[in-house]
Motif scaffolding. Structure first.
Motif, PDB file in Angstrom:
ATOM      1  N   VAL A   1      89.383  52.564  39.500  1.00  0.00           N
ATOM      2  CA  VAL A   1      89.225  51.156  39.862  1.00  0.00           C
ATOM      3  C   VAL A   1      90.050  50.835  41.116  1.00  0.00           C
ATOM      4  CG1 VAL A   1      89.659  48.786  39.132  1.00  0.00           C
ATOM      5  CG2 VAL A   1      88.637  50.412  37.556  1.00  0.00           C
ATOM      6  N   GLY A   2      91.232  51.404  41.229  1.00  0.00           N
ATOM      7  CA  GLY A   2      92.023  51.198  42.437  1.00  0.00           C
ATOM      8  C   GLY A   2      91.297  51.673  43.681  1.00  0.00           C
TER       9      GLY A   2
ATOM     10  N   MET B   1      79.324  45.431  47.987  1.00  0.00           N
ATOM     11  CA  MET B   1      78.783  44.869  46.751  1.00  0.00           C
ATOM     12  C   MET B   1      78.641  45.952  45.686  1.00  0.00           C
ATOM     13  SD  MET B   1      78.535  41.669  47.190  1.00  0.00           S
ATOM     14  CE  MET B   1      77.581  41.260  45.741  1.00  0.00           C
ATOM     15  N   ALA B   2      78.198  47.138  46.110  1.00  0.00           N
ATOM     16  CA  ALA B   2      78.051  48.239  45.154  1.00  0.00           C
ATOM     17  C   ALA B   2      79.399  48.632  44.559  1.00  0.00           C
ATOM     18  CB  ALA B   2      77.393  49.436  45.832  1.00  0.00           C
ATOM     19  N   LEU B   3      80.445  48.676  45.411  1.00  0.00           N
ATOM     20  CA  LEU B   3      81.771  49.039  44.919  1.00  0.00           C
ATOM     21  C   LEU B   3      82.260  48.048  43.875  1.00  0.00           C
ATOM     22  CD1 LEU B   3      83.389  50.042  48.323  1.00  0.00           C
ATOM     23  CD2 LEU B   3      82.895  51.584  46.425  1.00  0.00           C
ATOM     24  N   PHE B   4      82.076  46.757  44.127  1.00  0.00           N
ATOM     25  CA  PHE B   4      82.531  45.765  43.171  1.00  0.00           C
ATOM     26  C   PHE B   4      81.656  45.760  41.913  1.00  0.00           C
ATOM     27  CE2 PHE B   4      84.532  43.805  46.999  1.00  0.00           C
ATOM     28  CZ  PHE B   4      85.837  43.898  46.553  1.00  0.00           C
ATOM     29  N   TYR B   5      80.379  46.110  42.058  1.00  0.00           N
ATOM     30  CA  TYR B   5      79.511  46.210  40.884  1.00  0.00           C
ATOM     31  C   TYR B   5      80.004  47.320  39.948  1.00  0.00           C
ATOM     32  CZ  TYR B   5      75.508  47.507  37.997  1.00  0.00           C
ATOM     33  OH  TYR B   5      74.698  47.840  36.949  1.00  0.00           O
ATOM     34  N   PHE B   6      80.301  48.501  40.530  1.00  0.00           N
ATOM     35  CA  PHE B   6      80.796  49.604  39.700  1.00  0.00           C
ATOM     36  C   PHE B   6      82.161  49.276  39.107  1.00  0.00           C
ATOM     37  CE2 PHE B   6      77.766  52.189  42.293  1.00  0.00           C
ATOM     38  CZ  PHE B   6      76.991  52.628  41.227  1.00  0.00           C
ATOM     39  N   THR B   7      82.958  48.501  39.836  1.00  0.00           N
ATOM     40  CA  THR B   7      84.244  48.064  39.285  1.00  0.00           C
ATOM     41  C   THR B   7      84.023  47.204  38.043  1.00  0.00           C
ATOM     42  OG1 THR B   7      85.277  48.079  41.472  1.00  0.00           O
ATOM     43  CG2 THR B   7      86.354  46.786  39.756  1.00  0.00           C
ATOM     44  N   ARG B   8      83.064  46.295  38.122  1.00  0.00           N
ATOM     45  CA  ARG B   8      82.771  45.442  36.968  1.00  0.00           C
ATOM     46  C   ARG B   8      82.290  46.273  35.777  1.00  0.00           C
ATOM     47  NH1 ARG B   8      78.430  43.177  34.616  1.00  0.00           N
ATOM     48  NH2 ARG B   8      78.701  41.162  33.573  1.00  0.00           N
ATOM     49  N   ARG B   9      81.434  47.259  36.038  1.00  0.00           N
ATOM     50  CA  ARG B   9      80.956  48.118  34.961  1.00  0.00           C
ATOM     51  C   ARG B   9      82.108  48.884  34.318  1.00  0.00           C
ATOM     52  NH1 ARG B   9      77.152  46.486  32.523  1.00  0.00           N
ATOM     53  NH2 ARG B   9      76.965  48.560  31.585  1.00  0.00           N
ATOM     54  N   MET B  10      83.052  49.324  35.157  1.00  0.00           N
ATOM     55  CA  MET B  10      84.218  50.038  34.643  1.00  0.00           C
ATOM     56  C   MET B  10      85.047  49.127  33.742  1.00  0.00           C
ATOM     57  SD  MET B  10      86.235  52.724  34.555  1.00  0.00           S
ATOM     58  CE  MET B  10      85.835  53.769  35.944  1.00  0.00           C
ATOM     59  N   LEU B  11      85.243  47.876  34.158  1.00  0.00           N
ATOM     60  CA  LEU B  11      86.029  46.943  33.349  1.00  0.00           C
ATOM     61  C   LEU B  11      85.361  46.675  32.009  1.00  0.00           C
ATOM     62  CD1 LEU B  11      87.095  44.397  36.126  1.00  0.00           C
ATOM     63  CD2 LEU B  11      88.549  46.056  34.957  1.00  0.00           C
ATOM     64  N   VAL B  12      84.037  46.570  32.008  1.00  0.00           N
ATOM     65  CA  VAL B  12      83.310  46.374  30.750  1.00  0.00           C
ATOM     66  C   VAL B  12      83.509  47.574  29.833  1.00  0.00           C
ATOM     67  CG1 VAL B  12      81.011  46.160  29.728  1.00  0.00           C
ATOM     68  CG2 VAL B  12      81.603  44.820  31.772  1.00  0.00           C
ATOM     69  N   SER B  13      83.410  48.789  30.402  1.00  0.00           N
ATOM     70  CA  SER B  13      83.595  50.002  29.605  1.00  0.00           C
ATOM     71  C   SER B  13      84.998  50.080  29.029  1.00  0.00           C
ATOM     72  CB  SER B  13      83.300  51.238  30.459  1.00  0.00           C
ATOM     73  OG  SER B  13      83.513  52.427  29.722  1.00  0.00           O
TER      74      SER B  13
ATOM     75  N   VAL C   1      92.929  59.939  50.112  1.00  0.00           N
ATOM     76  CA  VAL C   1      92.887  58.948  49.031  1.00  0.00           C
ATOM     77  C   VAL C   1      92.681  59.634  47.687  1.00  0.00           C
ATOM     78  CG1 VAL C   1      91.652  56.965  48.124  1.00  0.00           C
ATOM     79  CG2 VAL C   1      92.075  57.139  50.577  1.00  0.00           C
ATOM     80  N   LEU C   2      91.800  60.619  47.633  1.00  0.00           N
ATOM     81  CA  LEU C   2      91.578  61.348  46.383  1.00  0.00           C
ATOM     82  C   LEU C   2      92.839  62.093  45.951  1.00  0.00           C
ATOM     83  CD1 LEU C   2      87.988  62.765  47.000  1.00  0.00           C
ATOM     84  CD2 LEU C   2      88.646  60.941  45.427  1.00  0.00           C
ATOM     85  N   ALA C   3      93.546  62.688  46.915  1.00  0.00           N
ATOM     86  CA  ALA C   3      94.792  63.382  46.579  1.00  0.00           C
ATOM     87  C   ALA C   3      95.843  62.403  46.078  1.00  0.00           C
ATOM     88  CB  ALA C   3      95.312  64.135  47.804  1.00  0.00           C
ATOM     89  N   MET C   4      95.886  61.214  46.688  1.00  0.00           N
ATOM     90  CA  MET C   4      96.825  60.190  46.233  1.00  0.00           C
ATOM     91  C   MET C   4      96.531  59.815  44.790  1.00  0.00           C
ATOM     92  SD  MET C   4      99.422  58.331  47.103  1.00  0.00           S
ATOM     93  CE  MET C   4      99.391  58.356  48.914  1.00  0.00           C
ATOM     94  N   GLY C   5      95.253  59.576  44.477  1.00  0.00           N
ATOM     95  CA  GLY C   5      94.895  59.222  43.115  1.00  0.00           C
ATOM     96  C   GLY C   5      95.170  60.340  42.132  1.00  0.00           C
ATOM     97  N   ALA C   6      94.850  61.577  42.520  1.00  0.00           N
ATOM     98  CA  ALA C   6      95.079  62.723  41.635  1.00  0.00           C
ATOM     99  C   ALA C   6      96.567  62.905  41.340  1.00  0.00           C
ATOM    100  CB  ALA C   6      94.503  63.987  42.261  1.00  0.00           C
TER     101      ALA C   6
ATOM    102  N   THR D   1      96.791  54.072  44.855  1.00  0.00           N
ATOM    103  CA  THR D   1      95.423  54.429  45.213  1.00  0.00           C
ATOM    104  C   THR D   1      94.715  53.285  45.922  1.00  0.00           C
ATOM    105  OG1 THR D   1      95.357  55.816  43.230  1.00  0.00           O
ATOM    106  CG2 THR D   1      93.271  55.400  44.337  1.00  0.00           C
ATOM    107  N   MET D   2      94.869  52.074  45.419  1.00  0.00           N
ATOM    108  CA  MET D   2      94.208  50.929  46.034  1.00  0.00           C
ATOM    109  C   MET D   2      94.678  50.715  47.473  1.00  0.00           C
ATOM    110  SD  MET D   2      94.155  46.894  44.946  1.00  0.00           S
ATOM    111  CE  MET D   2      93.491  47.202  43.327  1.00  0.00           C
ATOM    112  N   ASN D   3      95.990  50.744  47.681  1.00  0.00           N
ATOM    113  CA  ASN D   3      96.516  50.529  49.020  1.00  0.00           C
ATOM    114  C   ASN D   3      96.131  51.655  49.969  1.00  0.00           C
ATOM    115  OD1 ASN D   3      97.805  48.102  48.285  1.00  0.00           O
ATOM    116  ND2 ASN D   3      99.583  49.196  47.522  1.00  0.00           N
TER     117      ASN D   3
END
Length: 215
Positions: A176-177, A1-13, A156-161, A122-124
């Motif tokens: 977000v991914g 739930m926390a992960l999806f909450y921060f995702t929503r905040r990111m989308l708003v930003s 995962v962090l290296a993949m995103g970077a 990153t998501m996958n």
């Protein structure tokens, strides 16, 4: 739930535009001005590893090992559900949000033709490697949970970077991914915990079971 909450905040930003101006564009400019052949090679290696063929081979090997250890096909089924959901989320979000990618590094590999948001690599990676670590812990590697979790996080962090360094994605795509991928892995892990049969505990060789315990 926390992960999806921060995702929503990111989308708003992102909708407001503050994140784009304060983070995405400055980081992209910095990346384009600080290219290095070594890190370009590393990023391209992660690009292949996180692609459909690379992750498919990786997860088939991991799933086969987990199935062998568990003596069950549940690990393979769990990984398959995770992969299907992650791919579906990636396609749906890209098609609905229509975020244009960065232009890429001059002289480097051209960005894919799909939309940018979120980062599918990153998501996958977050979803599949996350569920693989959960399954490994459940099926016998509990003593290595912190080590496996740390290695998974670094991967995962290296993949995103690498996606940011190749200028194929904005920082927001990667963040977000990562959040959605980890959130989806958590959902699948919870479902597996409650619905999959519990793995049988193997007793050590030479240990006799009392007749009363056998019924």
């Amino acid at each position: 739930m926390a992960l999806f909450y921060f995702t929503r905040r990111m989308l708003v930003s992102l909708h407001i535009g503050g994140w784009v101006k304060d983070v995405d564009q400055p980081v992209n400019r910095w990346v384009l001005a600080h290219q290095d052949p070594f890190w370009q090679g590393v990023s391209q290696a992660f690009y292949w590893w996180g692609s459909t063929p690379g992750m498919t081979i990786t997860m088939l090997i991991i799933s086969a090992l987990l199935c062998w250890v568990a003596g069950s096909l549940w690990p393979l089924l769990t990984v398959a559900v995770t992969a299907a959901g992650s791919v579906l989320l990636t396609i749906t979000l890209k098609a609905s949000l229509h975020v244009v990618r960065p232009i890429g590094v001059p002289g480097g590999p051209a960005p894919p033709g799909s939309y940018s948001f979120p980062s599918g690599h990153t998501m996958n990676a977050a979803a599949l490697i996350g569920i693989a670590v959960y399954l490994a812990v459940v099926y016998g590697l509990r003593r290595y949970a912190y080590l496996l979790g740390s290695l998974a996080a670094l991967f995962v962090l290296a993949m995103g970077a690498s996606r940011i360094y190749m200028a194929h994605h904005w920082v927001s795509d990667v963040v977000v991914g990562l959040l959605i991928g980890a959130g989806w892995a958590a959902i699948v892990a919870i479902a597996h915990y409650y619905f999959a049969p519990r793995p049988l505990r193997r007793r050590p060789r030479g240990v006799q079971v009392p007749p009363t315990a056998m019924g």
